[in-house]
Design an enzyme around this catalytic site. Structure first.
Site, PDB file in Angstrom:
ATOM      1  N   GLY A  94       0.783  -1.216   0.000  1.00 39.25           N
ATOM      2  CA  GLY A  94       0.000   0.000   0.000  1.00 39.25           C
ATOM      3  C   GLY A  94       0.817   1.268   0.000  1.00 39.25           C
ATOM      4  N   THR A  95       1.914   1.287   0.744  1.00 39.09           N
ATOM      5  CA  THR A  95       2.730   2.496   0.812  1.00 39.09           C
ATOM      6  C   THR A  95       3.317   2.838  -0.546  1.00 39.09           C
ATOM      7  OG1 THR A  95       3.267   2.208   3.149  1.00 39.09           O
ATOM      8  CG2 THR A  95       4.791   3.524   1.840  1.00 39.09           C
ATOM      9  N   ASN A 138      -7.907   3.777   8.729  1.00 41.08           N
ATOM     10  CA  ASN A 138      -7.291   2.615   9.360  1.00 41.08           C
ATOM     11  C   ASN A 138      -7.384   2.627  10.877  1.00 41.08           C
ATOM     12  OD1 ASN A 138      -5.389   4.852   8.629  1.00 41.08           O
ATOM     13  ND2 ASN A 138      -4.043   3.777  10.048  1.00 41.08           N
ATOM     14  N   GLN A 189      -7.663  -0.295   3.460  1.00 43.33           N
ATOM     15  CA  GLN A 189      -8.469  -0.818   4.564  1.00 43.33           C
ATOM     16  C   GLN A 189      -9.896  -1.172   4.156  1.00 43.33           C
ATOM     17  OE1 GLN A 189      -7.597  -1.794   7.475  1.00 43.33           O
ATOM     18  NE2 GLN A 189      -5.554  -0.936   7.690  1.00 43.33           N
ATOM     19  N   SER A 200      -3.490  -3.485  -0.853  1.00 42.24           N
ATOM     20  CA  SER A 200      -2.395  -4.182  -0.185  1.00 42.24           C
ATOM     21  C   SER A 200      -2.818  -5.607   0.133  1.00 42.24           C
ATOM     22  CB  SER A 200      -2.010  -3.455   1.105  1.00 42.24           C
ATOM     23  OG  SER A 200      -0.944  -4.117   1.757  1.00 42.24           O
ATOM     24  N   HIS A 259      -1.553  -7.870   2.440  1.00 47.63           N
ATOM     25  CA  HIS A 259      -1.536  -8.425   3.794  1.00 47.63           C
ATOM     26  C   HIS A 259      -2.687  -7.945   4.663  1.00 47.63           C
ATOM     27  CE1 HIS A 259       0.170  -5.070   6.347  1.00 47.63           C
ATOM     28  NE2 HIS A 259       0.427  -4.600   5.148  1.00 47.63           N
ATOM     29  N   THR A 265      12.170  -7.019 -10.692  1.00 48.59           N
ATOM     30  CA  THR A 265      11.734  -8.414 -10.753  1.00 48.59           C
ATOM     31  C   THR A 265      10.543  -8.640  -9.843  1.00 48.59           C
ATOM     32  OG1 THR A 265      13.994  -9.129 -11.213  1.00 48.59           O
ATOM     33  CG2 THR A 265      12.455 -10.801 -10.404  1.00 48.59           C
ATOM     34  N   CYS A 288       2.280   1.647  11.225  1.00 47.41           N
ATOM     35  CA  CYS A 288       3.440   2.328  10.649  1.00 47.41           C
ATOM     36  C   CYS A 288       4.007   3.386  11.580  1.00 47.41           C
ATOM     37  CB  CYS A 288       3.064   2.957   9.312  1.00 47.41           C
ATOM     38  SG  CYS A 288       2.504   1.742   8.110  1.00 47.41           S
TER      39      CYS A 288
END
Length: 393
Positions: A70-71, A149, A177, A197, A199, A235, A323
């Site tokens: 996400g970042t 979030n 979120q 994102s 995770h 990659t 974060c």
């Protein structure tokens, strides 16, 4: 017994996703840019994941670009779009955005772009009148999160899209979120860029995506390869991308079931804490929030102290964004909502998900009131004046 109640920070990897990833961690380990069989196996996995995420968003696969999370997606959206803008130099964000949006916005401001930060109300929802006033003929991009979030507040992103487009600006939506909790349909809602994102939806860390509407130009932030149409070279993390695709597939299929279960458990947790613990304050809207999130201020007790004492009991929660862990500053989101510094410091976020159980909620309700009572008694004792010494005869 333990209770993991920090899904907004990260979610456990779904065993079905893990099983799917195994193939690309061992046998099909090739570089997705190689033309031999091993490479083509990896390429097929990447493109299959792209299709699954596109299906979940109801967009074309070619509009989905993979990132590391996400970042990076937020940075690519803001920096890439603003630096590609030839004429317009104005960026609008809200005061309650994740720092993955606020920090790039501040970076751009230092480099000559114009930035407007729009206020939010006491419920944590952006003020649409203020947003409308902020957007002008020089605005290139508006960035607004779909779900906060920390509080779970649902933001008026579709209305924001209309306001932005009325002035010829684009809208970026941080859906990190909301994806897997709410429908995220960029074409129908009018979103031009959308960050995701892996995770946060019981997928792996290290995989994210950015939806980019056809015709929107982005300047690459890194250089050195042709991957992702030269927008995001490097990659590919094939196993993580494959897992992200599988997680997106599951999230789309099980969103309502997961949300309903999390909502029931969240409500049980909130009601139980309100009955057992005095001096609680709900942060965020009572109704307009996602079903898995609960943010409470425990008046008179710092959130960091509560977090550490809950952790000793095996209860995992957060004081805000993961974060900002280790930061001694109160939440910028809660301060933007008008909370005092003490109340902002007293906040704890509980967030539930697919694998949260009723037993975990029962355990939390059994342990948390006693921890709070003990800490409050200790706090009162420390604040009481020491007893006067008796005079010796």
């Amino acid at each position: 017994m333990e209770a993991y109640l920090d899904y907004n920070a990260t979610s456990p990897l779904d065993p079905r996703v893990f099983e799917f990833m195994k193939t690309y961690l061992t046998g099909a380990f090739g570089n997705a840019s190689s033309i031999h069989k091993k490479g083509q196996e990896a390429r097929n996995a990447v493109e299959a994941a792209r299709e699954k995420i596109a299906d979940a968003l109801e967009v074309e696969p070619g509009d989905v670009f993979f990132t590391s999370g996400g970042t990076e997606s937020d940075n690519l959206a803001l920096k890439g779009m603003m630096e590609a803008s030839e004429k317009r130099k104005h960026l609008v964000v809200s005061a309650v955005e994740h720092q993955a949006v606020l920090f790039p916005a501040q970076y751009l401001e230092k480099r000559g772009y114009y930035l407007t930060v729009v206020r939010a109300g006491s419920d944590g929802v952006v003020d649409l009148n203020a947003l409308k006033e902020a957007i002008n003929d020089d605005t290139a991009l508006v960035s607004l999160m779909h779900v906060n979030n920390e509080t779970g507040a649902i933001q008026p992103v579709e209305e924001a899209a209309r306001l932005a487009h009325a002035k010829g600006a684009l809208l970026h939506v941080d859906a990190v979120q909301s994806f897997g909790k709410l429908p995220v349909q960029p074409e129908e809602a009018g979103f031009d860029l959308v960050s995701l994102s892996g995770h946060k939806i019981c997928g792996p860390k290290g995989a994210g995506a950015l939806y980019v509407k056809k015709g929107v130009k982005l300047k690459a932030l890194t250089h050195g390869g042709h991957q992702e149409k030269n927008v995001r070279p490097g990659t590919e993390n094939v196993a993580a991308i494959a897992g992200f695709g599988r997680a997106a597939e599951l999230a789309a299929a099980e969103r309502e079931e997961d949300g309903a279960r999390a909502g029931r458990l969240r409500d049980r947790l909130e009601e139980g804490l309100r009955r057992a613990v005095p001096g609680l304050r709900l942060n965020g809207p009572p109704a307009g929030r996602v079903r898995n999130t609960l943010n409470l201020s425990f008046e008179g007790l710092e959130g960091e102290t509560l977090l550490m004492n809950f952790d000793l009991k095996g209860i995992c929660v957060s004081t805000g964004s993961a974060c900002t862990a280790g930061s001694i500053e109160p939440s910028h989101v809660l301060l933007a909502m008008g909370l005092s510094e003490p109340l902002a410091r007293d906040a704890v976020r509980f967030s539930l998900g697919r694998f949260t159980t009723g037993e975990e909620i029962d355990y939390a309700l059994a342990e948390i009131p006693a921890v709070v009572e003990r800490l409050r008694k200790a706090s009162v004792s420390r604040k009481s004046p020491p007893p006067a010494h008796s005079k010796l005869p």
